[in-house]
Scaffold this active site. Structure first.
Site, PDB file in Angstrom:
ATOM      1  N   LYS A 269       0.844  -1.199   0.000  1.00  0.00           N
ATOM      2  CA  LYS A 269       0.000   0.000   0.000  1.00  0.00           C
ATOM      3  C   LYS A 269       0.875   1.243   0.000  1.00  0.00           C
ATOM      4  O   LYS A 269       1.675   1.461   0.903  1.00  0.00           O
ATOM      5  CB  LYS A 269      -0.921  -0.002   1.231  1.00  0.00           C
ATOM      6  N   LYS A 281     -10.255  12.795   8.126  1.00  0.00           N
ATOM      7  CA  LYS A 281      -9.810  12.341   9.447  1.00  0.00           C
ATOM      8  C   LYS A 281      -9.795  13.523  10.419  1.00  0.00           C
ATOM      9  O   LYS A 281      -9.626  14.666  10.004  1.00  0.00           O
ATOM     10  CB  LYS A 281      -8.386  11.776   9.343  1.00  0.00           C
ATOM     11  N   ASP A 292       1.490   6.097   5.767  1.00  0.00           N
ATOM     12  CA  ASP A 292       0.513   5.204   5.140  1.00  0.00           C
ATOM     13  C   ASP A 292       1.052   4.549   3.860  1.00  0.00           C
ATOM     14  O   ASP A 292       0.344   3.784   3.206  1.00  0.00           O
ATOM     15  CB  ASP A 292      -0.795   5.970   4.862  1.00  0.00           C
ATOM     16  N   ASP A 351     -12.269   7.154   3.550  1.00  0.00           N
ATOM     17  CA  ASP A 351     -11.086   6.884   4.377  1.00  0.00           C
ATOM     18  C   ASP A 351     -10.708   5.389   4.358  1.00  0.00           C
ATOM     19  O   ASP A 351      -9.653   5.011   4.827  1.00  0.00           O
ATOM     20  CB  ASP A 351     -11.343   7.358   5.815  1.00  0.00           C
ATOM     21  N   ARG A 355      -7.842  -0.377   0.747  1.00  0.00           N
ATOM     22  CA  ARG A 355      -8.394  -1.543   0.051  1.00  0.00           C
ATOM     23  C   ARG A 355      -8.779  -1.203  -1.378  1.00  0.00           C
ATOM     24  O   ARG A 355      -8.797  -2.060  -2.245  1.00  0.00           O
ATOM     25  CB  ARG A 355      -9.586  -2.092   0.856  1.00  0.00           C
TER      26      ARG A 355
HETATM   27  N1  BES Z   1      -4.442   4.289   6.912  1.00  0.00           N
HETATM   28  C1  BES Z   1      -5.630   4.085   7.642  1.00  0.00           C
HETATM   29  C2  BES Z   1      -5.468   3.042   8.747  1.00  0.00           C
HETATM   30  C3  BES Z   1      -4.729   3.508   9.971  1.00  0.00           C
HETATM   31  C4  BES Z   1      -5.327   4.372  10.862  1.00  0.00           C
HETATM   32  C5  BES Z   1      -3.482   3.013  10.262  1.00  0.00           C
HETATM   33  C6  BES Z   1      -4.651   4.753  12.010  1.00  0.00           C
HETATM   34  C7  BES Z   1      -2.829   3.372  11.406  1.00  0.00           C
HETATM   35  C8  BES Z   1      -3.407   4.248  12.279  1.00  0.00           C
HETATM   36  C9  BES Z   1      -6.737   3.567   6.721  1.00  0.00           C
HETATM   37  O1  BES Z   1      -6.728   4.089   5.447  1.00  0.00           O
HETATM   38  C10 BES Z   1      -8.031   3.966   7.338  1.00  0.00           C
HETATM   39  O2  BES Z   1      -8.279   5.131   7.422  1.00  0.00           O
HETATM   40  N2  BES Z   1      -8.822   2.988   7.751  1.00  0.00           N
HETATM   41  C11 BES Z   1     -10.068   3.240   8.366  1.00  0.00           C
HETATM   42  C12 BES Z   1     -11.070   2.265   7.816  1.00  0.00           C
HETATM   43  C13 BES Z   1     -12.479   2.568   8.215  1.00  0.00           C
HETATM   44  C14 BES Z   1     -12.949   3.854   7.572  1.00  0.00           C
HETATM   45  C15 BES Z   1     -13.347   1.398   7.818  1.00  0.00           C
HETATM   46  C16 BES Z   1      -9.902   3.059   9.873  1.00  0.00           C
HETATM   47  O3  BES Z   1      -9.193   2.147  10.283  1.00  0.00           O
HETATM   48  O4  BES Z   1     -10.461   3.870  10.611  1.00  0.00           O
HETATM   49 ZN    ZN Z   2      -4.898   4.701   4.737  1.00  0.00          ZN
HETATM   50 MN    MN Z   3      -7.789   5.916   5.316  1.00  0.00          MN
END
Ligand code: BES
Ligand code: ZN
Ligand code: MN
Length: 495
Positions: A269, A281, A292, A351, A355
């Site tokens: 990724k 966010k 990321d 967000d 995926r």
């Molecule tokens: N890059 C983030 C995941 C992440 C968040 C990694 C905080 C490390 C610390 C990912 O793109 C993301 O935002 N995921 C969301 C998914 C949700 C919207 C289903 C998450 O984990 O809140």
């Molecule tokens: Zn992310």
């Molecule tokens: Mn995200």
């Protein structure tokens, strides 16, 4: 730094510093006993009078011990002899080499690897020393301008690894592997630590080209957005829609075996910054979303290590790289896009973008007819909640592949933990309007993310590593860890 096999007893070493092990009780380790005899019992006396307790990671730097030829001895505790195993050795080595970096010694010889610690052999002990050196010496000073801050890099030039008996060939191999892994982890850390205004998709392309340059077994090709559009990567393109920074899709190939040998495909990724997009966010700690792209950094670094080790297999590294930004042309919640696989996706949360770029990369990856496909991604905050920073999350559609990755993680001290997959989780991804939704609700967020990805791998043996918790440290020790480079290189070494 140079690494070298060193023969001969500790009392004869002329290095600026020798590192000697000690347990918290019982007789001295052989190498330390030899030095102690030459020093007429000076080392044993320190243990006896309680000035040095020998607990795991305790260190004591002794200047000018009479009877020895080197000006410094660093005593290092290995804890209780009967409890000492690989992890204790790694911990002791870490504090020993950290102490060395604080000293002015230029040439250092370590006898830590002469102890036959449980769960290790001479190869592993040498590799640990070299890996830990890279870790202890790592500094990210590229963006400091003051000379005093830039020059914090350690002064040491040579680390000798003492051997006992006929282990020389094994120690040499351990040093070579440790160097490849240590250098690769440093590369992954640099890429992670660089801010998003420098480490853009285009910048990652440049670094991938640097890795490939001068190595006939490595080659790079790069897809631009026009090419992605022709490939119908509508899901990936929906993530980059809100940014002015051009997206790139990097294909970094290592050929170490016959052309017809099915490769291992690694997919990283590469979100160079994740604002969340329109599903923005919250502000606090958002800067950490420069990390990321840690999966991408891992993949580029592992390909570098594969080439350095001249591994006898084929590896393809795929890096979908872009930025996730809000903007006038950004994707909206509710938008429906068509992935390269043909499946339509309802984007309920912009967000959950990782995926969305990975699914097209996984579809693309199938054209290499992989023996195994592994994606590496800072995918879910839920994984940090589940496993913390200690273990990466592992999900797979193949038991043998999962087992091999778990075993590699243990052996390399870069562990993972498996979470389940299954039809029941797929239920959570149902969309009334498209084939699938990109989020699955609050429950089992790490697993529903993997379940989403599993729809895009066909019958390929596939595993997913969620490194949201392991790729970087927050807080005072903020910085990229270089994980899970060691896990993946170990996996490839064993294949
Ligand atoms: N890059 C983030 C995941 C992440 C968040 C990694 C905080 C490390 C610390 C990912 O793109 C993301 O935002 N995921 C969301 C998914 C949700 C919207 C289903 C998450 O984990 O809140
Ligand atoms: Zn992310
Ligand atoms: Mn995200």
């Amino acid at each position: 730094m140079r690494f070298q096999v060193k023969a001969g007893p500790a009392s004869r070493q002329r290095a600026d510093c020798i590192i000697l092990p000690a347990y918290s009780a019982g007789p001295l380790p052989a190498a330390t006993r030899e030095a102690d005899r030459a020093a007429r019992g000076a080392l044993r006396a320190l243990l006896r009078n309680g000035d040095f307790r020998g607990e795991t990671g305790d260190t004591l730097l002794l200047p000018s011990v009479r009877g020895l030829r080197c000006p410094r001895v660093l005593l290092v505790g290995l804890g209780a002899r009967e409890k000492c195993e690989r992890k204790a050795l790694r911990k002791a080595t870490r504090s020993a080499l950290a102490a060395v970096t604080r000293s002015a010694a230029v040439e250092v010889v370590s006898y830590l690897g002469t102890e036959d610690v449980r769960g290790t052999d001479a190869y592993r002990r040498a590799r640990i020393a070299v890996e830990v050196w890279h870790d202890a010496a790592y500094r990210f000073t590229a963006l400091k301008t003051r000379a005093s801050e830039r020059n914090r890099t350690p002064k040491q030039r040579l680390l000798g690894i003492a051997v006992s008996g006929g282990d020389t060939a094994e120690v040499r191999r351990g040093i070579a592997h440790g160097q490849a892994i240590g250098a690769a982890m440093a590369l992954a850390r640099d890429l992670g630590n660089l801010p998003a205004n420098i480490c853009t998709p285009g910048y990652l392309v440049g670094r991938a080209r640097d890795v490939a340059r001068g190595n006939a077994r490595l080659s790079v090709s790069v897809l631009d957005e026009a090419r992605m559009r022709r490939l119908r990567m509508g899901s990936l393109l929906s993530v980059t829609a809100g940014t002015d920074e051009p997206a790139r899709f990097i294909v970094l190939r290592y050929r170490g075996a016959a052309r017809n040998k099915a490769p291992v495909v690694l997919v990283g990724k590469g979100i160079t910054f994740d604002t969340g997009g329109i599903s923005l966010k919250p502000g606090p700690q958002m800067d950490e979303m420069k990390y990321d792209m840690s999966g991408a950094g891992t993949v580029i670094a592992v390909l570098q290590a594969a080439a350095a080790l001249r591994l006898p297999l084929n590896v393809v590294g795929l890096v979908p790289a872009c930025e996730n930004m809000p903007g006038g042309s950004a994707t909206r919640p509710g938008d429906i896009v068509r992935s390269m696989s043909g499946q339509t996706i309802e984007i309920l949360n912009t967000d959950a973008e990782g995926r969305l770029i990975l699914c097209d990369a996984l579809t693309y990856g199938q054209r290499f007819r992989p023996a195994a496909m592994i994606d590496i991604a800072t995918l879910t905050g839920a994984c940090v909640v589940a496993l913390g920073k200690h273990r990466s999350g592992l999900m797979a559609n193949s038991g043998p592949l999962a087992d091999a990755l778990l075993a590699a993680g243990e052996a390399a001290d870069d562990p993972a933990w498996q979470l389940p997959l299954g039809e029941e989780y797929m239920e959570q991804l149902k969309s009334p309007f498209a084939d699938v939704a990109n989020i699955g609700g609050r429950e089992a967020g790490t697993i529903t993310a993997a379940a989403f990805l599993s729809r895009f791998v066909g019958t390929t043996p596939w595993a997913h590593l969620d490194i949201a918790g392991t790729a970087w440290n927050a807080g005072a020790q903020k910085g990229s860890t270089g994980r899970p480079v060691a896990l993946l290189v170990e996996f490839l070494l064993k294949r």
